[in-house]
Design a protein around this motif. Sequence first.
Motif, short mmCIF file in Angstrom:
data_model
loop_
_atom_site.label_atom_id
_atom_site.label_comp_id
_atom_site.label_asym_id
_atom_site.label_seq_id
_atom_site.Cartn_x
_atom_site.Cartn_y
_atom_site.Cartn_z
N TYR A 2 0.75 -1.28 0.08
CA TYR A 2 -0.17 -0.03 -0.11
C TYR A 2 0.47 1.20 0.14
O TYR A 2 0.22 2.39 0.32
CB TYR A 2 -1.22 -0.20 1.45
CG TYR A 2 -1.49 -1.18 1.64
CD1 TYR A 2 -1.18 -2.13 2.00
CD2 TYR A 2 -2.52 -1.49 0.83
CE1 TYR A 2 -2.65 -3.25 1.94
CE2 TYR A 2 -3.82 -2.43 0.93
CZ TYR A 2 -3.29 -3.75 1.79
OH TYR A 2 -3.81 -4.18 1.92
N THR A 202 -12.92 10.77 6.59
CA THR A 202 -12.72 9.22 5.92
C THR A 202 -11.82 9.81 6.42
O THR A 202 -11.02 7.73 6.16
CB THR A 202 -12.46 9.91 4.02
OG1 THR A 202 -14.33 9.82 4.74
CG2 THR A 202 -12.68 8.12 3.90
N LEU A 206 -9.76 5.51 7.35
CA LEU A 206 -9.14 5.23 6.44
C LEU A 206 -7.37 4.79 6.92
O LEU A 206 -6.84 3.30 7.37
CB LEU A 206 -8.79 5.06 5.19
CG LEU A 206 -10.34 5.15 4.37
CD1 LEU A 206 -9.72 6.42 2.61
CD2 LEU A 206 -10.63 4.06 3.93
N LEU A 255 -12.47 -2.69 4.98
CA LEU A 255 -12.36 -1.29 4.08
C LEU A 255 -12.84 -2.40 2.67
O LEU A 255 -13.30 -1.04 2.16
CB LEU A 255 -10.87 -1.91 3.46
CG LEU A 255 -9.40 -1.53 4.44
CD1 LEU A 255 -7.98 -1.51 3.81
CD2 LEU A 255 -9.88 0.31 4.51
N ASN A 259 -15.53 1.06 1.35
CA ASN A 259 -14.82 1.02 -0.17
C ASN A 259 -16.15 1.21 -1.39
O ASN A 259 -16.55 2.20 -2.32
CB ASN A 259 -13.79 0.18 -1.16
CG ASN A 259 -12.58 0.89 -0.83
OD1 ASN A 259 -12.01 2.31 -0.92
ND2 ASN A 259 -11.37 -0.48 -0.77
N CYS A 260 -17.13 0.19 -0.54
CA CYS A 260 -18.71 -0.28 -1.21
C CYS A 260 -19.31 1.14 -1.24
O CYS A 260 -20.15 1.73 -1.64
CB CYS A 260 -19.30 -1.23 -0.80
SG CYS A 260 -18.41 -3.34 -1.94
N ASP A 264 -16.34 2.77 -4.63
CA ASP A 264 -15.96 2.18 -5.47
C ASP A 264 -16.28 0.91 -5.18
O ASP A 264 -14.64 0.09 -4.19
CB ASP A 264 -13.84 2.99 -4.67
CG ASP A 264 -12.79 2.88 -5.85
OD1 ASP A 264 -12.59 1.64 -6.04
OD2 ASP A 264 -12.00 3.16 -5.72
N TYR A 265 -16.21 0.65 -6.00
CA TYR A 265 -16.76 -1.44 -6.25
C TYR A 265 -15.42 -1.96 -6.51
O TYR A 265 -15.00 -3.14 -5.62
CB TYR A 265 -17.57 -1.51 -6.89
CG TYR A 265 -18.94 -1.01 -6.45
CD1 TYR A 265 -19.12 -1.17 -5.04
CD2 TYR A 265 -19.35 -0.16 -7.74
CE1 TYR A 265 -20.39 -0.24 -5.23
CE2 TYR A 265 -20.14 0.88 -7.05
CZ TYR A 265 -21.45 0.74 -6.38
OH TYR A 265 -22.15 1.48 -5.39
N LEU A 267 -12.21 -0.71 -6.07
CA LEU A 267 -10.55 -1.22 -4.78
C LEU A 267 -11.81 -2.42 -3.85
O LEU A 267 -10.61 -2.57 -3.13
CB LEU A 267 -11.10 -0.36 -4.89
CG LEU A 267 -10.21 -0.19 -3.74
CD1 LEU A 267 -8.00 -0.53 -3.57
CD2 LEU A 267 -9.66 1.31 -2.54
N ALA A 268 -12.93 -2.00 -3.98
CA ALA A 268 -13.70 -3.02 -2.43
C ALA A 268 -13.27 -4.05 -3.11
O ALA A 268 -12.72 -5.43 -2.17
CB ALA A 268 -14.83 -2.97 -2.72
N ALA A 401 -17.08 10.91 0.28
CA ALA A 401 -15.68 10.38 0.91
C ALA A 401 -14.97 12.13 1.84
O ALA A 401 -14.31 11.96 2.41
CB ALA A 401 -14.57 10.49 -0.07
#
Length: 534
Positions: A2, A202, A206, A255, A259-260, A264-265, A267-268, A401
């Motif tokens: 990451y 956010t 995260l 996470l 992300n969902c 951001d599907y 990245l999920a 976000a």
Amino acid sequence: MYQDTFEEDDLVAEVELVAQARYSEHADFDDDFEAEVVSTQQPSPAQIPDGVRNFILCFNRYILENNVLDLHNAYDNTFNKLSDKHYSKQPWPEAELIAPLVNNDEVILTLYRELYYRHIYRRMVPTLEHRFRSYENYCDLFNYILNSDGPVNLELPNQWLWDIIDEFIYQFQSFSNYRDRLKSKTEEEIALLRDNPQIWSTYSVLNVLYSFISKSRIIEQMLVSKNGGDMMEAAGEYGTRPLYKTLGYFSIIGLVRVNCLMGDYMLALKMMDNVALSRKSLMARVTGCTLTTYYYVGFAYMMMRRYADAIKTFSDAIIYIQRFKQYGRSYQSEQVGKKMDQMYALLAMCVSLCPTRLDESVHSQLRERYGEQISKMQKGEEGIQVFEDMFQHACPKFISASPQLDGKRPDPHSTQVKLFTADVRNQIMLPTLRSFMKLYTTMGVDKLAKFLEMTPEQLTMQLLMYKQKSRQIKKVENGNLLDGDYVPTSDLDFCLKQDVLHIAESKVGRRVGDWFLRQLNRCDDLVASLEQKA
């Protein structure tokens, strides 16, 4: 893996930053905030019931002794029973009142506050002060675990560790939705929110999740295990401890959810690269974690139009719950039924958009719950409203976000609803088109266009769309969730030669062996049940 987004030093620094983020200059909250709660009257130490006092003493001893078994029973059973008996409509005693009973141990008090604020969220309406203070308490707890000199000597049950991560994200989601509802807020409240942007931000949420993943080296551990090695080889100083390993694993699932919620599907699903959707994985130890994982993975697939993968994901989760109903007495056990109903609704929409043969038990339950809605969703334009209503019922509460305190940006929830509805509208005629084509092997385009009350040109567009929608990316066996091959997902295929449709249907035979094994298992369960009653 990451480093492109978060460096470990930055993660630790950010956790320290959010832990120091206080709001003492805003400690004088309005009386209106206090009126939101059903009851906030606190008992004196002498008024604490004996059962509650004994629970706190045992709670303290179990944590100090790392007695996970008894702590799990106290957390999962005793706490809920005492809440129902003494605090069904009021908060538990504040931490300051029970501090003498735990020798003013800050770690114990921080863990107690986690239960205290969660109880308020569950049984009452939290005030803005409660939301701020709960965030501050989570910062204290995570700062202690992540930034102490070496791994901390603390062990908690898997159920509680999952509930900590899950509740942390829930309160973040709840605060985001609360913050964006500007019409119901006073100028003072808006000013307070604007002056404290770090509260439930956010970025800080995260960072906490990525910090647990980084500290535990859980990604590296699972990668080594995936290649046939020993996970302990990559665990490091922190990853060998159950507390860090479990929190790191649950943070990955967290996470996926976050992300969902932000839409951001891709990245999920990317977060699940090294996590196996298996009943033998760590997630299977906690029913709530299993349901959350399958729900958000299936939802991400659905929003990416990978309906076949979404159907398999929801079906696997439903079968798992049907066969292994280990709900426990966690505060979240009452949410299992709601989450199951949401998955049935999502499954009904996916099956309407991509007809697929289902497991017999899943199919019967789906027809019982949503048979009428499925029929309506397959009737063209009149089914669009049913799709929208079902989606509103079953989708998560999306968040933005960043704060929307200016009120000028679109609501994230309505945005996602519009995107889904627009996609459904584009293919709403496909089930009707399919039902007509199943009746013929060859058919003229003009004739079919008359049946559907459209022009041949419009029908040609629909046929091209059907061709495109009937091929989807489908996950390959033992591959990552994002990987897949383009495969046909419909049992109906056709080709258009000049003005004539040539239609072929492939019928899948019934899996007699699987059906026979299911009946044997049901027979064994019935015999075992009768023997217990005898």
